[in-house]
Write a protein that holds these residues in place. Structure first.
Motif, PDB file in Angstrom:
ATOM      1  N   ASP A  24       0.858  -1.187   0.000  1.00 20.21           N
ATOM      2  CA  ASP A  24       0.000   0.000   0.000  1.00 20.21           C
ATOM      3  C   ASP A  24       0.893   1.235   0.000  1.00 20.21           C
ATOM      4  O   ASP A  24       1.724   1.418   0.898  1.00 20.21           O
ATOM      5  CB  ASP A  24      -0.908   0.022   1.241  1.00 20.21           C
ATOM      6  CG  ASP A  24      -1.948  -1.085   1.198  1.00 20.21           C
ATOM      7  OD1 ASP A  24      -2.546  -1.280   0.135  1.00 20.21           O
ATOM      8  OD2 ASP A  24      -2.143  -1.755   2.234  1.00 20.21           O
ATOM      9  N   LYS A  67      -3.245   5.302  -1.398  1.00 21.70           N
ATOM     10  CA  LYS A  67      -3.957   5.416  -2.667  1.00 21.70           C
ATOM     11  C   LYS A  67      -3.745   4.218  -3.582  1.00 21.70           C
ATOM     12  O   LYS A  67      -4.669   3.773  -4.252  1.00 21.70           O
ATOM     13  CB  LYS A  67      -3.534   6.691  -3.410  1.00 21.70           C
ATOM     14  CG  LYS A  67      -4.078   7.983  -2.832  1.00 21.70           C
ATOM     15  CD  LYS A  67      -3.688   9.168  -3.680  1.00 21.70           C
ATOM     16  CE  LYS A  67      -4.306  10.462  -3.166  1.00 21.70           C
ATOM     17  NZ  LYS A  67      -5.770  10.476  -3.300  1.00 21.70           N
ATOM     18  N   LEU A  68      -2.546   3.702  -3.601  1.00 18.33           N
ATOM     19  CA  LEU A  68      -2.190   2.642  -4.539  1.00 18.33           C
ATOM     20  C   LEU A  68      -1.957   1.331  -3.793  1.00 18.33           C
ATOM     21  O   LEU A  68      -1.143   1.261  -2.878  1.00 18.33           O
ATOM     22  CB  LEU A  68      -0.927   3.034  -5.307  1.00 18.33           C
ATOM     23  CG  LEU A  68      -0.413   2.021  -6.345  1.00 18.33           C
ATOM     24  CD1 LEU A  68      -1.424   1.848  -7.472  1.00 18.33           C
ATOM     25  CD2 LEU A  68       0.942   2.472  -6.887  1.00 18.33           C
ATOM     26  N   THR A  69      -2.684   0.297  -4.186  1.00 23.09           N
ATOM     27  CA  THR A  69      -2.527  -1.038  -3.617  1.00 23.09           C
ATOM     28  C   THR A  69      -2.087  -1.995  -4.713  1.00 23.09           C
ATOM     29  O   THR A  69      -2.698  -2.054  -5.780  1.00 23.09           O
ATOM     30  CB  THR A  69      -3.835  -1.545  -2.990  1.00 23.09           C
ATOM     31  OG1 THR A  69      -4.234  -0.666  -1.932  1.00 23.09           O
ATOM     32  CG2 THR A  69      -3.664  -2.946  -2.426  1.00 23.09           C
ATOM     33  N   VAL A 108      -3.946  -4.550  -9.141  1.00 20.52           N
ATOM     34  CA  VAL A 108      -3.601  -3.176  -8.790  1.00 20.52           C
ATOM     35  C   VAL A 108      -4.886  -2.384  -8.603  1.00 20.52           C
ATOM     36  O   VAL A 108      -5.826  -2.507  -9.400  1.00 20.52           O
ATOM     37  CB  VAL A 108      -2.740  -2.508  -9.885  1.00 20.52           C
ATOM     38  CG1 VAL A 108      -2.443  -1.058  -9.522  1.00 20.52           C
ATOM     39  CG2 VAL A 108      -1.456  -3.277 -10.111  1.00 20.52           C
ATOM     40  N   ARG A 109      -4.926  -1.577  -7.546  1.00 18.97           N
ATOM     41  CA  ARG A 109      -6.049  -0.669  -7.313  1.00 18.97           C
ATOM     42  C   ARG A 109      -5.492   0.716  -7.007  1.00 18.97           C
ATOM     43  O   ARG A 109      -4.624   0.865  -6.144  1.00 18.97           O
ATOM     44  CB  ARG A 109      -6.922  -1.158  -6.163  1.00 18.97           C
ATOM     45  CG  ARG A 109      -8.131  -0.233  -5.908  1.00 18.97           C
ATOM     46  CD  ARG A 109      -9.048  -0.802  -4.858  1.00 18.97           C
ATOM     47  NE  ARG A 109     -10.157   0.084  -4.584  1.00 18.97           N
ATOM     48  CZ  ARG A 109     -11.430  -0.248  -4.650  1.00 18.97           C
ATOM     49  NH1 ARG A 109     -11.773  -1.477  -5.017  1.00 18.97           N
ATOM     50  NH2 ARG A 109     -12.383   0.619  -4.369  1.00 18.97           N
ATOM     51  N   TYR A 110      -6.017   1.715  -7.716  1.00 13.48           N
ATOM     52  CA  TYR A 110      -5.567   3.088  -7.539  1.00 13.48           C
ATOM     53  C   TYR A 110      -6.766   3.943  -7.153  1.00 13.48           C
ATOM     54  O   TYR A 110      -7.636   4.217  -7.960  1.00 13.48           O
ATOM     55  CB  TYR A 110      -4.932   3.615  -8.827  1.00 13.48           C
ATOM     56  CG  TYR A 110      -4.359   5.010  -8.710  1.00 13.48           C
ATOM     57  CD1 TYR A 110      -3.853   5.503  -7.509  1.00 13.48           C
ATOM     58  CD2 TYR A 110      -4.307   5.845  -9.818  1.00 13.48           C
ATOM     59  CE1 TYR A 110      -3.322   6.780  -7.407  1.00 13.48           C
ATOM     60  CE2 TYR A 110      -3.783   7.134  -9.738  1.00 13.48           C
ATOM     61  CZ  TYR A 110      -3.296   7.589  -8.524  1.00 13.48           C
ATOM     62  OH  TYR A 110      -2.780   8.860  -8.428  1.00 13.48           O
ATOM     63  N   ASN A 111      -6.797   4.339  -5.874  1.00 12.51           N
ATOM     64  CA  ASN A 111      -7.882   5.182  -5.369  1.00 12.51           C
ATOM     65  C   ASN A 111      -7.521   6.644  -5.623  1.00 12.51           C
ATOM     66  O   ASN A 111      -6.958   7.323  -4.760  1.00 12.51           O
ATOM     67  CB  ASN A 111      -8.114   4.924  -3.879  1.00 12.51           C
ATOM     68  CG  ASN A 111      -8.551   3.489  -3.615  1.00 12.51           C
ATOM     69  OD1 ASN A 111      -9.280   2.894  -4.406  1.00 12.51           O
ATOM     70  ND2 ASN A 111      -8.088   2.922  -2.521  1.00 12.51           N
ATOM     71  N   ILE A 112      -7.838   7.128  -6.811  1.00 15.08           N
ATOM     72  CA  ILE A 112      -7.456   8.475  -7.221  1.00 15.08           C
ATOM     73  C   ILE A 112      -8.087   9.520  -6.309  1.00 15.08           C
ATOM     74  O   ILE A 112      -7.426  10.396  -5.764  1.00 15.08           O
ATOM     75  CB  ILE A 112      -7.858   8.707  -8.690  1.00 15.08           C
ATOM     76  CG1 ILE A 112      -7.183   7.667  -9.592  1.00 15.08           C
ATOM     77  CG2 ILE A 112      -7.494  10.123  -9.134  1.00 15.08           C
ATOM     78  CD1 ILE A 112      -7.664   7.687 -11.025  1.00 15.08           C
ATOM     79  N   ASN A 116     -12.050   5.332  -8.509  1.00 20.15           N
ATOM     80  CA  ASN A 116     -11.102   4.327  -8.048  1.00 20.15           C
ATOM     81  C   ASN A 116     -11.012   3.255  -9.132  1.00 20.15           C
ATOM     82  O   ASN A 116     -12.017   2.639  -9.487  1.00 20.15           O
ATOM     83  CB  ASN A 116     -11.551   3.693  -6.730  1.00 20.15           C
ATOM     84  CG  ASN A 116     -11.739   4.724  -5.632  1.00 20.15           C
ATOM     85  OD1 ASN A 116     -10.885   5.561  -5.421  1.00 20.15           O
ATOM     86  ND2 ASN A 116     -12.881   4.666  -4.954  1.00 20.15           N
TER      87      ASN A 116
END
Length: 704
Positions: free
Chosen positions: A399, A403-405, A456-460, A465
């Motif tokens: 993490d 924001k980025l996982t 990949v997950r990016y919670n902008i 997201n």
């Protein structure tokens, strides 16, 4: 393949989606999920599509229908619709078989899939249902389409005793017997460190009739059935870091329905129940036992930066089917499955900075699954199969800046199956004769493979997201069905290769103006050697092993403009193709037994006053016309045309005070006469049945 993936991506950008959310409140974006990584984590950290059916939503749906397959069809977009029967045949997830768990204990029987794994628990003891969509290997064999994990209730009170008592009746406006259900849940803390949950539930169903008041077919019927469920969960906190917990969950269902079967005509006249049965069934249909035992130990600080979770489990399952005369001398078959296993799960922090962290989750799974299908008179329909699965695994999670996982891992599957010698059961031919039995020499089958996942997950920001993932599953599915129809004398000559599914997913989710939640997801799953079956000659199913591609889109919209109203809906669509000759020609479609029709779920919930809740649910399935009839104008199994239908359910509840609540639900509120999808795509006279007509349920609840 590239064209298929491109078409999905384009379709994902132009289609409107929806998903039914909690009927009382907006789903919290930081909801905790256990199943995706085998540890507690926020849904904002998961790089794939997950559906969580919360406790309030389960209880609200329970007012309408206590059948868990019905609850799921109204709450999970990409899950096919329910048959309304004891069998969940055709209720696939994203076009593939799903692995069902109770608190992580496997309920499915992949070695011989009897389609009785969804109806194995009473909804009254479920705290939430976690649905992980797409191929997964994290819990082992059978999760080609994903995982459905029933998480049972835990104690949440500091009182020595607290509880929920429920009593309800259900009935239809055509006369006949009423249904009755009662449940009692108790929980609390006996001492500061010792807590418990205990529950008993009983349900007696009445007759099941269609919108014209005619008894539904007795085959796989849920009518006149006694359902029992018991749970005992004991926990002890050794200290702030250590906890030990033991649990037992037992479920049983038995039918004493004694209706005669009157076969109808496919597409014209439904098969119904009438008169008195033939008396050939010596054992009640249903699932007479499903025992689940679990012992777990948690240590949050085994050593610096490392947490431990380990558990032992055992499941003893038996389900019984109705009488069949399709094989020599006829009889009733049952599936018996016993599973024992152990899971070791370690979680080590690699680093933990102010806004970033990394951890590795690793361990070992061991499972032994003994499954067989045999007749009540002792004859075996499938051989006895004993599978031992040893699988080490590791998953790294990073993490960054909140924001980025990034997640990535692998699992090494090592499966060995011992198959006993057996004689095939002669199945009746079209001319009324029986072939000779074949003796098949058993032996050992070895399967192993390294499967992986990365996401990949990016919670902008709250509005957008983005997530994307690749995951694999490895399973030995329906080995028993393959063996029971063997035409070779040794298992070495039979196609028994496992199924490896590659799942690709891309989606976006977010929140608009704090009162709108949405998600859009597209997916593609491929397998070099898939598994489907169709009706073959002489009333036998033939197994089709060929490369497959399944692709689709789904999503939801949820609106809460004011505190007293919320509404929304969901949409799901999928398609599946195969290359029977393995020549790259994917023009052949996978049949409708796996590829379900597009589905829309919609709902509205209002609270005109704080103590009164009123809601209306809608389920709409579109027409599905993917195949042509044969030269005789008839459809073969799995290829029948499915017409569209729309069903509405009404649900309401009134809080008399803090302790008492009354609820009223009406299923099929407009009393629509229709048939479930399986009645149409099955394309067989005996399976062409109507669905349940209008039925009401009244419940009283007391909390203390």
């Amino acid at each position: 393949m590239k064209k298929i993936i491109l078409s999905v991506a384009i379709l994902a950008t132009i289609t409107t989606f929806a998903q039914q959310q909690d009927s009382v409140q907006v789903k919290e974006v930081d909801e905790i999920v256990l199943t995706a990584s085998r540890k507690k984590e926020s849904i904002k950290e998961i790089p794939s599509s997950v559906t969580i059916v919360g406790q309030k939503q389960i209880q609200s749906q329970l007012t309408v229908n206590s059948d868990i397959t019905s609850i799921l069809q109204y709450t999970v977009p990409s899950l096919a619709t329910s048959s309304g029967q004891t069998s969940n045949t055709g209720q696939t997830l994203r076009g593939r078989q799903v692995l069902v768990l109770i608190d992580g204990i496997p309920q499915s029987t992949p070695l011989r899939n009897g389609a009785r794994d969804l109806r194995v628990i009473d909804p009254s003891v479920i705290e939430r249902i976690e649905v992980i969509k797409g191929a997964s290997s994290i819990y082992g064999n059978g999760a080609d389409g994903g995982i459905i994990n029933y998480i049972t209730r835990k104690n949440s009170s500091d009182k020595k005793i607290s509880g929920i008592s429920q009593v309800g009746i259900s009935g239809q406006p055509y006369g006949g017997t009423l249904g009755f259900r009662a449940s009692q849940l108790l929980s609390g803390k006996i001492t500061k460190n010792f807590d418990y949950v205990a529950s008993l539930a009983y349900e007696r169903t009445g007759y099941m009739k269609d919108a014209d008041g005619v008894n539904l077919s007795p085959t796989y019927s849920t009518a006149k059935m006694d359902n029992y469920n018991g749970m005992l969960k004991l926990g002890y906190d050794i200290n702030d870091n250590q906890r030990i917990e033991a649990s037992y969950i037992g479920y049983a269902s038995k039918s004493d329905l004694n209706l005669g079967l009157v076969n109808g005509k496919y597409g014209i006249k439904p098969t119904i129940g009438e008169g008195v049965g033939n008396g050939l069934e010596t054992t009640p249909q249903g699932t007479p036992r499903n025992h689940n035992y679990k012992l777990s130990y948690d240590n949050k600080n085994l050593w610096k930066g490392t947490a431990l979770n380990t558990n032992l489990y055992y499941q003893d399952f038996r389900t019984v089917y109705g009488y069949s005369n399709t094989f020599l001398n006829g009889g009733q078959s049952n599936i018996v499955s016993r599973k024992g296993g152990a899971r070791l799960n370690l979680d080590t922090q690699l680093w933990n900075a102010a806004n970033s962290q990394a951890e590795i989750i690793y361990g070992l799974d061991v499972l032994n699954d003994k499954t067989a299908q045999k007749l009540e008179d002792g004859r075996f329909w499938t051989p006895e199969m004993s599978m031992t699965n040893i699988a080490p695994f590791a998953l790294v999670k990073i993490d960054l800046l909140k924001k980025l996982t990034i997640k990535g891992g692998f699992r090494y599957e090592n499966m060995k199956v011992d198959v006993s010698d057996f004689n095939t059961l002669p199945r009746i031919k079209n001319d009324g004769t029986f072939p000779n039995s074949i003796f098949v020499k058993g032996g050992k089958l070895d399967f192993n493979s390294l499967v992986g996942n990365i996401g990949v997950r990016y919670n902008i920001n709250p509005l957008v997201n983005i997530f994307g993932s690749f995951s694999q599953s490895f399973s030995i599915n329906e080995l028993g069905r393959t063996l029971r129809d063997a035409t070779e004398s040794t298992i070495d000559r039979i196609e028994t290769k496992p199924i490896i599914v590659n799942n690709y997913e891309l989606g976006v989710t977010g929140q608009i103006a704090k009162w709108v939640n949405y998600e859009v997801t597209s997916y593609v799953s491929t397998s070099k050697l898939g598994y489907s079956y169709a009706q073959g000659a002489n009333n036998a199913f033939i197994v089709q092993r060929a490369p497959e591609v399944v692709y689709g889109v789904e999503g939801f919209l949820h609106f809460t403009p004011l505190k007293w109203i919320n509404f929304g809906g969901s949409y799901s669509w999928m398609e599946g193709v195969t290359s029977p000759k393995d020549d790259g020609d994917y023009s052949t479609k996978i049949n409708n037994s796996r590829i379900s029709a597009p589905k829309v779920l919609a709902y509205v919930q209002v609270r005109p006053i704080s103590s009164l809740s009123l809601g209306l649910d809608m389920l709409h399935t579109f027409a599905q016309d993917r195949f042509e009839p044969n030269a005789k104008g008839l459809y073969v199994y799995g290829e029948g045309r499915v017409p569209e239908y729309t069903i509405f359910n009404f649900k309401s509840s009134y809080d008399v005070n803090k302790s008492w609540k009354v609820s009223l639900g009406i299923e099929n509120v407009f009393n629509k006469l229709y048939q479930p999808a399986i009645a149409w795509w099955g394309a067989r006279d005996a399976d062409f049945t109507n669905s349940l007509g209008m039925r009401g349920t009244f419940m009283v609840e007391y909390k203390f």
